[in-house]
Design a protein around this motif. Sequence first.
Motif, mmCIF file in Angstrom:
data_model
loop_
_atom_site.group_PDB
_atom_site.id
_atom_site.type_symbol
_atom_site.label_atom_id
_atom_site.label_comp_id
_atom_site.label_asym_id
_atom_site.label_seq_id
_atom_site.Cartn_x
_atom_site.Cartn_y
_atom_site.Cartn_z
ATOM 1 N N PRO A 180 0.767 -0.916 -0.212
ATOM 2 C CA PRO A 180 -0.224 -0.039 0.258
ATOM 3 C C PRO A 180 0.248 1.271 -0.427
ATOM 4 O O PRO A 180 2.117 1.646 0.965
ATOM 5 C CB PRO A 180 -0.602 -0.286 1.199
ATOM 6 C CG PRO A 180 -1.175 -1.647 1.142
ATOM 7 C CD PRO A 180 0.467 -1.727 0.764
ATOM 8 N N GLY A 181 0.678 2.063 -0.722
ATOM 9 C CA GLY A 181 1.070 3.604 -0.451
ATOM 10 C C GLY A 181 2.136 3.523 -2.340
ATOM 11 O O GLY A 181 3.073 5.030 -2.075
ATOM 12 N N ARG A 182 3.004 2.280 -2.266
ATOM 13 C CA ARG A 182 3.360 2.484 -3.202
ATOM 14 C C ARG A 182 3.203 2.249 -4.960
ATOM 15 O O ARG A 182 2.691 1.295 -5.228
ATOM 16 C CB ARG A 182 4.548 1.443 -3.219
ATOM 17 C CG ARG A 182 5.816 1.271 -1.760
ATOM 18 C CD ARG A 182 6.729 0.189 -1.636
ATOM 19 N NE ARG A 182 7.100 0.573 -0.339
ATOM 20 C CZ ARG A 182 8.670 0.892 -1.290
ATOM 21 N NH1 ARG A 182 9.284 1.841 -2.127
ATOM 22 N NH2 ARG A 182 9.161 1.816 0.806
ATOM 23 N N SER A 183 3.467 3.179 -6.064
ATOM 24 C CA SER A 183 3.464 3.303 -7.095
ATOM 25 C C SER A 183 5.027 2.042 -7.794
ATOM 26 O O SER A 183 6.101 2.072 -7.266
ATOM 27 C CB SER A 183 3.887 4.503 -8.257
ATOM 28 O OG SER A 183 4.876 4.547 -7.562
ATOM 29 N N ARG A 184 4.171 2.175 -8.645
ATOM 30 C CA ARG A 184 5.231 1.169 -9.522
ATOM 31 C C ARG A 184 6.419 2.154 -10.062
ATOM 32 O O ARG A 184 7.599 1.425 -9.862
ATOM 33 C CB ARG A 184 5.464 1.271 -11.020
ATOM 34 C CG ARG A 184 4.074 -0.315 -11.586
ATOM 35 C CD ARG A 184 4.370 -1.581 -10.868
ATOM 36 N NE ARG A 184 2.768 -2.692 -10.982
ATOM 37 C CZ ARG A 184 2.843 -3.506 -10.314
ATOM 38 N NH1 ARG A 184 4.393 -4.371 -9.488
ATOM 39 N NH2 ARG A 184 2.117 -4.868 -10.503
ATOM 40 N N ASP A 186 8.031 3.966 -7.446
ATOM 41 C CA ASP A 186 8.127 3.612 -5.896
ATOM 42 C C ASP A 186 9.707 2.687 -6.198
ATOM 43 O O ASP A 186 10.218 3.159 -5.956
ATOM 44 C CB ASP A 186 7.953 4.178 -5.241
ATOM 45 C CG ASP A 186 6.910 5.270 -5.032
ATOM 46 O OD1 ASP A 186 7.194 6.739 -5.134
ATOM 47 O OD2 ASP A 186 5.766 5.168 -4.834
ATOM 48 N N LEU A 187 8.226 1.535 -6.651
ATOM 49 C CA LEU A 187 9.166 0.209 -7.248
ATOM 50 C C LEU A 187 10.605 0.292 -7.963
ATOM 51 O O LEU A 187 11.713 -1.006 -7.128
ATOM 52 C CB LEU A 187 8.345 -0.476 -7.349
ATOM 53 C CG LEU A 187 7.002 -0.742 -6.120
ATOM 54 C CD1 LEU A 187 6.213 -1.994 -6.731
ATOM 55 C CD2 LEU A 187 7.548 -1.296 -4.212
ATOM 56 N N ALA A 190 13.124 1.922 -5.809
ATOM 57 C CA ALA A 190 13.413 0.980 -5.174
ATOM 58 C C ALA A 190 14.769 -0.347 -5.782
ATOM 59 O O ALA A 190 15.819 -0.263 -4.558
ATOM 60 C CB ALA A 190 12.565 0.592 -3.960
ATOM 61 N N MET A 191 14.381 -1.363 -6.696
ATOM 62 C CA MET A 191 14.971 -1.576 -7.359
ATOM 63 C C MET A 191 16.991 -1.301 -7.375
ATOM 64 O O MET A 191 17.130 -2.056 -7.860
ATOM 65 C CB MET A 191 14.647 -1.830 -8.634
ATOM 66 C CG MET A 191 15.127 -3.151 -8.896
ATOM 67 S SD MET A 191 15.756 -4.981 -7.493
ATOM 68 C CE MET A 191 14.258 -5.398 -7.660
ATOM 69 N N VAL A 192 16.550 -0.089 -8.028
ATOM 70 C CA VAL A 192 17.522 0.801 -8.566
ATOM 71 C C VAL A 192 18.825 1.245 -7.382
ATOM 72 O O VAL A 192 19.863 1.387 -7.084
ATOM 73 C CB VAL A 192 17.603 2.006 -9.220
ATOM 74 C CG1 VAL A 192 18.598 2.982 -9.455
ATOM 75 C CG2 VAL A 192 16.861 2.306 -10.594
ATOM 76 N N GLU A 193 17.712 1.399 -6.263
ATOM 77 C CA GLU A 193 18.883 1.767 -5.172
ATOM 78 C C GLU A 193 19.542 0.320 -4.517
ATOM 79 O O GLU A 193 20.789 0.598 -4.277
ATOM 80 C CB GLU A 193 17.663 2.695 -3.952
ATOM 81 C CG GLU A 193 17.346 3.576 -4.526
ATOM 82 C CD GLU A 193 16.304 4.351 -3.323
ATOM 83 O OE1 GLU A 193 15.924 3.546 -2.277
ATOM 84 O OE2 GLU A 193 16.049 5.799 -3.920
ATOM 85 N N LEU A 194 19.034 -0.638 -4.631
ATOM 86 C CA LEU A 194 19.345 -1.953 -4.427
ATOM 87 C C LEU A 194 20.215 -2.106 -5.194
ATOM 88 O O LEU A 194 21.640 -2.683 -4.385
ATOM 89 C CB LEU A 194 18.568 -3.101 -4.100
ATOM 90 C CG LEU A 194 18.912 -4.175 -3.718
ATOM 91 C CD1 LEU A 194 19.499 -5.049 -2.574
ATOM 92 C CD2 LEU A 194 17.789 -5.539 -3.821
ATOM 93 N N ILE A 195 20.565 -2.449 -6.322
ATOM 94 C CA ILE A 195 21.481 -2.035 -6.894
ATOM 95 C C ILE A 195 22.817 -1.589 -6.624
ATOM 96 O O ILE A 195 23.841 -1.644 -7.103
ATOM 97 C CB ILE A 195 20.394 -2.670 -8.838
ATOM 98 C CG1 ILE A 195 20.095 -3.711 -9.052
ATOM 99 C CG2 ILE A 195 22.120 -2.967 -10.163
ATOM 100 C CD1 ILE A 195 18.987 -2.920 -10.433
#
Length: 309
Positions: A180-184, A186-187, A190-195
């Motif tokens: 909830p509260g997250r858009s594609r 945002d996700l 977040a994936m780029v931040e993880l990489i």
Amino acid sequence: MSLGGRWRAMVALAVGLALAVTGCTRDGPARPAEIRTGPAPVSGGWVYQLQGYPGGRLDELARTPQPLAVIDLARDAHADYFTRAEVGALRSSGKVVLAYFEIGSIEQFRPEYPRIRQEPGLVLNRWPDWPDEFFVRYWEQRWWDMAVRPRIDQAVRAGFDGIYLDTPLAYEELDLALTPGRSRTDLARAMVELIVRISRYAKGQRPGLLVYPQNSPELRAYDGYTAAIDGIGMEDLFYRSPGDPCTESWCEENLGNARALRDAGKQVLAVDYADRAEDVRAACARYRQEGFGGYVTSRALDRVHPPCP
């Protein structure tokens, strides 16, 4: 599990100077094998195998002519990890060797799964394409501590030249109703931040360690992504399955983004799943045309196939 060739000589991959690092505790990376310096191989394609290693050994892979190999961290995809000596022997055959693991999902047969499954809310929806696999909250510190960092450490301990990161596509496949509260968008961020975090940590443990995510080349639109990676693995650029050319709109979009990364100096490792001789020839011709490293195999990734002729 999302499973997944020749290079153009001008597409060189700058690799940082290999430095010696000290050994550490049982829980951290040990002193690595000396890694290669200079450009990655620029001809001869690559080979990709995640299961079915004859006798649990890497001898067959060592005999292949391709100069780059991607293998699982473990011979059984569980906890029987390839040893430093085994990885070293494969590297001694002249190959750059990358360790495969996933960063946006967890399979039930992985050793971390029982503990991760017990973490409230960490595991999300099942992946319909792979019924024994679940997406996760990959942006949470728990996932980093329990899965991602230990996998990087294992790859460093075993002396791999780099890491090959599957399931960045989790950002577009997980069920938004569970976040909830997250858009594609945002996700994706977040994936780029993880990489980026993976790259910084991995290269901090082993300067010059190679980082190759698989698929989702559109993430290049986000700050930090392109600088964090050394190349990208791409499935299904030209064939989705035997006799089934990739003609959907997303195929052309993926190809355009892969070309952009190539032009930015990143190596593109393409893998297509085809078995008809004419399809293999066609895919190999496209690899040469595009300047991509390429490999044509079966989606099970359970055997070695010959390089492009």
